[in-house]
Design a protein around this motif. Structure first.
Motif, PDB file in Angstrom:
ATOM      1  N   ARG A 190       0.565  -0.847  -0.163  1.00 41.85           N
ATOM      2  CA  ARG A 190       0.137  -0.152  -0.015  1.00 41.85           C
ATOM      3  C   ARG A 190       0.985   1.235   0.302  1.00 41.85           C
ATOM      4  NH1 ARG A 190      -3.562  -3.138   3.846  1.00 41.85           N
ATOM      5  NH2 ARG A 190      -2.762  -2.541   5.464  1.00 41.85           N
ATOM      6  N   VAL A 191       2.152   1.310  -0.234  1.00 42.60           N
ATOM      7  CA  VAL A 191       3.152   2.275   0.418  1.00 42.60           C
ATOM      8  C   VAL A 191       4.091   1.930  -0.682  1.00 42.60           C
ATOM      9  CG1 VAL A 191       2.641   3.180   3.115  1.00 42.60           C
ATOM     10  CG2 VAL A 191       4.462   1.275   2.077  1.00 42.60           C
ATOM     11  N   GLY A 192       3.575   1.572  -1.783  1.00 42.20           N
ATOM     12  CA  GLY A 192       4.452   1.460  -2.486  1.00 42.20           C
ATOM     13  C   GLY A 192       5.124   0.371  -3.081  1.00 42.20           C
ATOM     14  N   VAL A 193       5.725   0.119  -2.381  1.00 44.35           N
ATOM     15  CA  VAL A 193       7.151  -1.653  -2.210  1.00 44.35           C
ATOM     16  C   VAL A 193       6.615  -2.851  -3.070  1.00 44.35           C
ATOM     17  CG1 VAL A 193       8.197  -3.084  -1.046  1.00 44.35           C
ATOM     18  CG2 VAL A 193       7.389  -1.012   0.530  1.00 44.35           C
ATOM     19  N   ASP A 194       7.691  -2.477  -3.937  1.00 41.73           N
ATOM     20  CA  ASP A 194       7.923  -3.145  -5.550  1.00 41.73           C
ATOM     21  C   ASP A 194       7.749  -4.530  -5.029  1.00 41.73           C
ATOM     22  OD1 ASP A 194       8.121  -0.900  -7.381  1.00 41.73           O
ATOM     23  OD2 ASP A 194       9.590  -0.051  -6.503  1.00 41.73           O
ATOM     24  N   HIS A 195       8.514  -4.607  -4.216  1.00 45.29           N
ATOM     25  CA  HIS A 195       9.631  -6.556  -3.935  1.00 45.29           C
ATOM     26  C   HIS A 195       9.236  -6.004  -2.280  1.00 45.29           C
ATOM     27  CE1 HIS A 195      10.504  -6.750  -8.392  1.00 45.29           C
ATOM     28  NE2 HIS A 195      10.822  -6.272  -8.104  1.00 45.29           N
ATOM     29  N   VAL A 196       7.886  -7.218  -1.880  1.00 45.87           N
ATOM     30  CA  VAL A 196       7.903  -7.399  -0.393  1.00 45.87           C
ATOM     31  C   VAL A 196       8.924  -8.656  -0.270  1.00 45.87           C
ATOM     32  CG1 VAL A 196       6.944  -8.112   1.518  1.00 45.87           C
ATOM     33  CG2 VAL A 196       6.294  -6.257  -0.029  1.00 45.87           C
ATOM     34  N   LEU A 197       9.696  -8.778   0.961  1.00 47.57           N
ATOM     35  CA  LEU A 197      10.652 -10.338   1.129  1.00 47.57           C
ATOM     36  C   LEU A 197      10.556 -10.448   2.277  1.00 47.57           C
ATOM     37  CD1 LEU A 197      14.297  -8.863  -0.585  1.00 47.57           C
ATOM     38  CD2 LEU A 197      12.307  -9.475  -1.953  1.00 47.57           C
ATOM     39  N   ILE A 198      10.211 -11.597   2.950  1.00 43.43           N
ATOM     40  CA  ILE A 198       9.516 -12.799   3.890  1.00 43.43           C
ATOM     41  C   ILE A 198      10.920 -12.616   4.306  1.00 43.43           C
ATOM     42  CG2 ILE A 198       8.426 -14.397   5.378  1.00 43.43           C
ATOM     43  CD1 ILE A 198       6.537 -11.776   3.508  1.00 43.43           C
ATOM     44  N   ASP A 199      11.660 -12.064   5.852  1.00 42.91           N
ATOM     45  CA  ASP A 199      12.842 -11.869   5.875  1.00 42.91           C
ATOM     46  C   ASP A 199      13.003 -13.192   7.026  1.00 42.91           C
ATOM     47  OD1 ASP A 199      15.126 -11.561   7.122  1.00 42.91           O
ATOM     48  OD2 ASP A 199      15.030  -9.537   8.195  1.00 42.91           O
ATOM     49  N   ASP A 200      13.551 -14.161   6.223  1.00 42.01           N
ATOM     50  CA  ASP A 200      14.262 -15.713   6.637  1.00 42.01           C
ATOM     51  C   ASP A 200      15.900 -15.759   7.179  1.00 42.01           C
ATOM     52  OD1 ASP A 200      15.714 -15.801   4.395  1.00 42.01           O
ATOM     53  OD2 ASP A 200      14.640 -17.478   3.509  1.00 42.01           O
ATOM     54  N   GLY A 201      15.936 -14.082   7.076  1.00 41.98           N
ATOM     55  CA  GLY A 201      17.706 -14.438   7.963  1.00 41.98           C
ATOM     56  C   GLY A 201      18.955 -14.478   7.230  1.00 41.98           C
ATOM     57  N   ASP A 202      18.132 -14.944   5.928  1.00 42.31           N
ATOM     58  CA  ASP A 202      18.334 -14.929   4.476  1.00 42.31           C
ATOM     59  C   ASP A 202      18.245 -13.891   3.305  1.00 42.31           C
ATOM     60  OD1 ASP A 202      20.872 -15.109   3.119  1.00 42.31           O
ATOM     61  OD2 ASP A 202      20.430 -17.335   2.247  1.00 42.31           O
ATOM     62  N   VAL A 203      18.645 -12.723   3.201  1.00 41.76           N
ATOM     63  CA  VAL A 203      17.560 -11.408   2.600  1.00 41.76           C
ATOM     64  C   VAL A 203      18.424 -11.579   1.592  1.00 41.76           C
ATOM     65  CG1 VAL A 203      16.876  -9.314   2.493  1.00 41.76           C
ATOM     66  CG2 VAL A 203      15.815 -11.082   4.493  1.00 41.76           C
ATOM     67  N   ALA A 204      19.895 -11.655   2.032  1.00 45.88           N
ATOM     68  CA  ALA A 204      20.917 -11.354   0.980  1.00 45.88           C
ATOM     69  C   ALA A 204      20.679 -12.471  -0.704  1.00 45.88           C
ATOM     70  CB  ALA A 204      21.738 -11.302   0.787  1.00 45.88           C
ATOM     71  N   ARG A 205      20.520 -13.122  -0.438  1.00 47.89           N
ATOM     72  CA  ARG A 205      20.039 -13.950  -1.651  1.00 47.89           C
ATOM     73  C   ARG A 205      18.631 -13.681  -2.041  1.00 47.89           C
ATOM     74  NH1 ARG A 205      16.495 -17.938  -1.259  1.00 47.89           N
ATOM     75  NH2 ARG A 205      15.445 -17.411   1.200  1.00 47.89           N
ATOM     76  N   GLN A 206      17.385 -13.405  -1.765  1.00 48.26           N
ATOM     77  CA  GLN A 206      16.145 -13.115  -1.472  1.00 48.26           C
ATOM     78  C   GLN A 206      16.488 -12.337  -2.961  1.00 48.26           C
ATOM     79  OE1 GLN A 206      13.276 -13.346   0.176  1.00 48.26           O
ATOM     80  NE2 GLN A 206      13.733 -13.613   1.771  1.00 48.26           N
ATOM     81  N   VAL A 207      17.457 -10.944  -2.623  1.00 44.36           N
ATOM     82  CA  VAL A 207      17.355 -10.419  -3.634  1.00 44.36           C
ATOM     83  C   VAL A 207      18.167 -10.044  -4.706  1.00 44.36           C
ATOM     84  CG1 VAL A 207      19.567  -7.760  -3.258  1.00 44.36           C
ATOM     85  CG2 VAL A 207      17.754  -8.024  -1.372  1.00 44.36           C
ATOM     86  N   ARG A 208      19.195 -11.241  -4.665  1.00 46.38           N
ATOM     87  CA  ARG A 208      19.998 -11.154  -5.402  1.00 46.38           C
ATOM     88  C   ARG A 208      19.314 -12.577  -7.035  1.00 46.38           C
ATOM     89  NH1 ARG A 208      25.373  -9.683  -5.539  1.00 46.38           N
ATOM     90  NH2 ARG A 208      26.108  -8.219  -3.648  1.00 46.38           N
ATOM     91  N   GLU A 209      18.097 -12.779  -6.190  1.00 49.55           N
ATOM     92  CA  GLU A 209      17.368 -13.710  -6.890  1.00 49.55           C
ATOM     93  C   GLU A 209      17.021 -12.384  -8.251  1.00 49.55           C
ATOM     94  OE1 GLU A 209      15.422 -16.073  -4.734  1.00 49.55           O
ATOM     95  OE2 GLU A 209      16.937 -18.174  -4.423  1.00 49.55           O
ATOM     96  N   LEU A 210      16.108 -11.350  -7.207  1.00 46.40           N
ATOM     97  CA  LEU A 210      16.580 -10.246  -8.283  1.00 46.40           C
ATOM     98  C   LEU A 210      17.627  -9.304  -9.073  1.00 46.40           C
ATOM     99  CD1 LEU A 210      13.524  -9.195  -5.475  1.00 46.40           C
ATOM    100  CD2 LEU A 210      12.368 -10.684  -8.044  1.00 46.40           C
ATOM    101  N   LEU A 211      18.063  -9.076  -8.405  1.00 47.06           N
ATOM    102  CA  LEU A 211      18.947  -8.371  -8.521  1.00 47.06           C
ATOM    103  C   LEU A 211      20.380  -9.192  -8.887  1.00 47.06           C
ATOM    104  CD1 LEU A 211      17.765  -5.119  -6.857  1.00 47.06           C
ATOM    105  CD2 LEU A 211      17.800  -5.710  -9.616  1.00 47.06           C
ATOM    106  N   PRO A 212      21.140  -9.695  -9.532  1.00 46.87           N
ATOM    107  CA  PRO A 212      22.279 -10.736  -9.209  1.00 46.87           C
ATOM    108  C   PRO A 212      23.504  -9.495  -8.490  1.00 46.87           C
ATOM    109  CG  PRO A 212      21.001 -11.012 -11.386  1.00 46.87           C
ATOM    110  CD  PRO A 212      20.667  -9.889 -10.702  1.00 46.87           C
ATOM    111  N   ASP A 213      23.180  -8.458  -9.028  1.00 45.56           N
ATOM    112  CA  ASP A 213      25.072  -7.878  -8.448  1.00 45.56           C
ATOM    113  C   ASP A 213      24.707  -6.917  -7.309  1.00 45.56           C
ATOM    114  OD1 ASP A 213      26.301  -7.933 -10.944  1.00 45.56           O
ATOM    115  OD2 ASP A 213      24.694  -5.962 -11.920  1.00 45.56           O
ATOM    116  N   GLY A 214      22.844  -7.076  -6.915  1.00 42.92           N
ATOM    117  CA  GLY A 214      22.795  -6.581  -5.367  1.00 42.92           C
ATOM    118  C   GLY A 214      22.206  -5.133  -5.141  1.00 42.92           C
ATOM    119  N   VAL A 215      21.392  -4.838  -4.666  1.00 43.95           N
ATOM    120  CA  VAL A 215      21.154  -3.525  -4.537  1.00 43.95           C
ATOM    121  C   VAL A 215      22.407  -2.381  -4.059  1.00 43.95           C
ATOM    122  CG1 VAL A 215      18.895  -4.126  -3.337  1.00 43.95           C
ATOM    123  CG2 VAL A 215      20.747  -3.426  -1.758  1.00 43.95           C
TER     124      VAL A 215
END
Length: 336
Positions: A190-215
């Motif tokens: 509702r506040v405009g977030v493009d990608h919601v990631l459920i924090d399982d302790g390994d957010v870096a993996r989820q980020v790099r699945e979307l953006l291989p080089d990282g944010v």
């Protein structure tokens, strides 16, 4: 005017039952100070830390808590402001070295008073000061963020996290935000977030699945337990801004930079004051909110007599945005 006011007093560090609503004398503005009639105040993790006793010698007791307040000018011996003028204030020792915003009136240095004009409800305006200042400063001072960049907000359903998402989208950024609770996904959308990631302790993996080089940049709001993973989610020459500690942990033990920091990833920090929120930025944000171009994430609104309920909710971590108290309101059920 009346000689007394209602205020929330913390007698000493401890449980929520140490917060008491009492009648106190209305404070007199000393040299260089402005008295504000407080129409609303937001709750902040900083006040929870003070109640827990984490502030150490920075606080003397009993103390009226509150690092921010929104209302109107009641008295200004300095002549800087007009009586009745809408203003916000924050930080500068409020609620620690002197009595803060958990009251119907507060006196603060004129230099930390920010004027504005808005017809938004006080319950909405009361959510803004510290939330906006922290989010804006984290993006600008902490990250030097730019349009078109990608942003990770670790601790996305906190009030600052949601404000950072709103500001990031206004800047033209792609925003990824985390939450540990899948039920909060829609609040972030509702506040405009493009990608919601459920924090399982390994957010870096989820980020790099979307953006291989990282944010390009990340705002760390959870604290040191998640900081290493957040650093791993950022590209080379990207930046992590350490701003919050929702986990109540902020120390990195035995810090060895070469082993701790991924190669080429920058780590900064942000902790600001009222002077770090320009009046034109505040006014522009409020104007955009009034026009529906920005969202002010308020979760619930309380009356002054419900401050213990409000602190309990803040402590639980279950809020989905800012918790606001109306000090002139002695209401019954919590408003959502």
């Amino acid at each position: 005017m009346t000689e007394t006011m209602r205020a929330v007093v913390l007698d000493e560090p401890g449980p929520v039952t140490n917060l008491h609503v009492r009648d106190l004398p209305v404070p007199e503005p000393g040299p260089g100070r402005v008295r504000i009639r407080v129409e609303a105040f937001g709750l902040n993790r900083s006040e929870l830390h003070t109640r827990f006793g984490f502030a150490g010698d920075a606080v003397t007791y009993p103390r009226v808590l509150g690092i921010e307040a929104t209302g109107t000018v009641d008295a200004d011996p300095t002549g800087t402001f007009i009586p009745g003028q809408q203003v916000m204030t924050m930080m500068g020792g409020m609620g620690r070295s002197y009595d803060g915003g958990y009251a119907q009136y507060t006196c603060v240095p004129a230099g930390q008073v920010i004027p504005f004009r808005s017809e938004l409800p006080w319950a909405t305006l009361g959510a803004v000061p510290e939330m906006l200042q922290t989010a804006y400063g984290s993006l600008t001072v902490g990250l030097d963020a730019r349009p078109g960049q990608t942003l990770l907000v670790r601790g996305g359903t906190s009030s600052v996290g949601m404000a950072a998402a709103v500001l990031g989208k206004r800047m033209g950024m792609t925003v990824l935000s985390t939450t540990r609770n899948a039920g909060k996904r829609e609040a972030l959308k509702r506040v405009g977030v493009d990608h919601v990631l459920i924090d399982d302790g390994d957010v870096a993996r989820q980020v790099r699945e979307l953006l291989p080089d990282g944010v390009d940049g990340a705002i760390e709001l959870v604290g040191t337990p998640t900081l290493p993973d957040t650093l791993r989610a950022v590209r080379v020459h990207g930046t992590v801004c350490f701003t919050g500690m929702l986990s109540d942990e902020w120390i990195v033990k035995d810090f060895y930079p070469i082993g701790y920091l991924p190669s080429g990833v920058r780590l900064t920090g942000y902790s600001g004051e009222a002077e770090n929120l320009p009046a034109d930025v505040l006014q522009g944000f409020l104007d955009d909110a009034a026009a529906g171009r920005a969202v002010i994430p308020v979760d619930r609104v309380f009356g002054l007599d419900q401050v213990r309920e409000a602190h309990t909710l803040m402590e639980s971590g279950d809020a989905r945005g800012k918790l606001v108290v109306l000090p002139w309101d002695s209401r019954g059920p919590v408003v959502r």
